[in-house]
Design a protein around this motif. Sequence first.
Motif, PDB file in Angstrom:
ATOM      1  N   PHE A  76       1.916   1.715  -3.616  1.00 39.96           N
ATOM      2  CA  PHE A  76       0.825   2.281  -4.406  1.00 39.96           C
ATOM      3  C   PHE A  76       0.643   3.762  -4.103  1.00 39.96           C
ATOM      4  CE2 PHE A  76      -0.972  -2.077  -5.041  1.00 39.96           C
ATOM      5  CZ  PHE A  76      -0.962  -2.032  -6.419  1.00 39.96           C
ATOM      6  N   GLY A  77       0.741   4.127  -2.832  1.00 41.37           N
ATOM      7  CA  GLY A  77       0.590   5.529  -2.452  1.00 41.37           C
ATOM      8  C   GLY A  77       1.652   6.412  -3.061  1.00 41.37           C
ATOM      9  N   TYR A 110      -0.234  17.102 -12.533  1.00 40.69           N
ATOM     10  CA  TYR A 110      -0.472  18.481 -12.092  1.00 40.69           C
ATOM     11  C   TYR A 110       0.414  19.456 -12.856  1.00 40.69           C
ATOM     12  CZ  TYR A 110      -0.783  22.540  -9.063  1.00 40.69           C
ATOM     13  OH  TYR A 110      -0.954  23.799  -8.577  1.00 40.69           O
ATOM     14  N   PHE A 118       2.416  10.196  -9.730  1.00 41.50           N
ATOM     15  CA  PHE A 118       1.602  10.314 -10.942  1.00 41.50           C
ATOM     16  C   PHE A 118       0.737  11.572 -10.888  1.00 41.50           C
ATOM     17  CE2 PHE A 118      -2.055   8.961 -13.645  1.00 41.50           C
ATOM     18  CZ  PHE A 118      -1.345   8.865 -14.830  1.00 41.50           C
ATOM     19  N   GLY A 119       0.188  11.871  -9.730  1.00 36.94           N
ATOM     20  CA  GLY A 119      -0.610  13.087  -9.569  1.00 36.94           C
ATOM     21  C   GLY A 119       0.217  14.345  -9.748  1.00 36.94           C
ATOM     22  N   PHE A 149       3.406   5.768  -5.746  1.00 40.56           N
ATOM     23  CA  PHE A 149       3.183   5.809  -7.189  1.00 40.56           C
ATOM     24  C   PHE A 149       2.102   6.818  -7.556  1.00 40.56           C
ATOM     25  CE2 PHE A 149       0.439   4.331 -10.665  1.00 40.56           C
ATOM     26  CZ  PHE A 149       1.317   4.509 -11.731  1.00 40.56           C
ATOM     27  N   PHE A 150       0.967   6.781  -6.846  1.00 41.57           N
ATOM     28  CA  PHE A 150      -0.132   7.690  -7.193  1.00 41.57           C
ATOM     29  C   PHE A 150       0.189   9.138  -6.859  1.00 41.57           C
ATOM     30  CE2 PHE A 150      -2.759   3.762  -7.131  1.00 41.57           C
ATOM     31  CZ  PHE A 150      -3.155   3.842  -8.454  1.00 41.57           C
ATOM     32  N   ILE A 151       0.977   9.373  -5.815  1.00 42.57           N
ATOM     33  CA  ILE A 151       1.396  10.744  -5.528  1.00 42.57           C
ATOM     34  C   ILE A 151       2.288  11.267  -6.646  1.00 42.57           C
ATOM     35  CG2 ILE A 151       2.901  12.118  -4.024  1.00 42.57           C
ATOM     36  CD1 ILE A 151       1.682  10.646  -1.663  1.00 42.57           C
ATOM     37  N   THR A 171       0.832  -1.215   0.000  1.00 41.62           N
ATOM     38  CA  THR A 171       0.000   0.000   0.000  1.00 41.62           C
ATOM     39  C   THR A 171       0.863   1.260   0.000  1.00 41.62           C
ATOM     40  OG1 THR A 171      -0.193  -0.153   2.405  1.00 41.62           O
ATOM     41  CG2 THR A 171      -1.987  -1.082   1.105  1.00 41.62           C
TER      42      THR A 171
END
Length: 110
Positions: free
Chosen positions: A17-18, A29, A24-25, A20-22, A14
């Motif tokens: 994943f966190g 942005y 990617f965001g 990675f998504f940060i 987890t």
Amino acid sequence: MISITEWQKIGMGTTGFGIFFILFGVLLYFDSVLLAFGNRHKLKGTSFFLGGVVIVLLRWPLLGMFLETYGFFNLFKGFFPVAFGFLGNAFNIPFLSSLFQRLQGTSSMV
């Protein structure tokens, strides 16, 4: 060798994943095409809001909060009729529903 429990494996997954998504965001942005497409018509509201933040940090809180409020209303002026229309339909209170429908005006999403 270090032994890892099942809970630690889940935690590492987890966390991965966190992260990675940060990342990617942040990448999305700072994408110049998305920034130019989404924010060009909101430049006035954004500049007033961020200018108000700077003015507050420069120890002029009252003027800064007025500028932030003006920028906030300028940024979200297209959303207010939709929100008032939803509130007028969601709450079936006679006075409030008529007030929200009057505040909604003629602009709606449908």
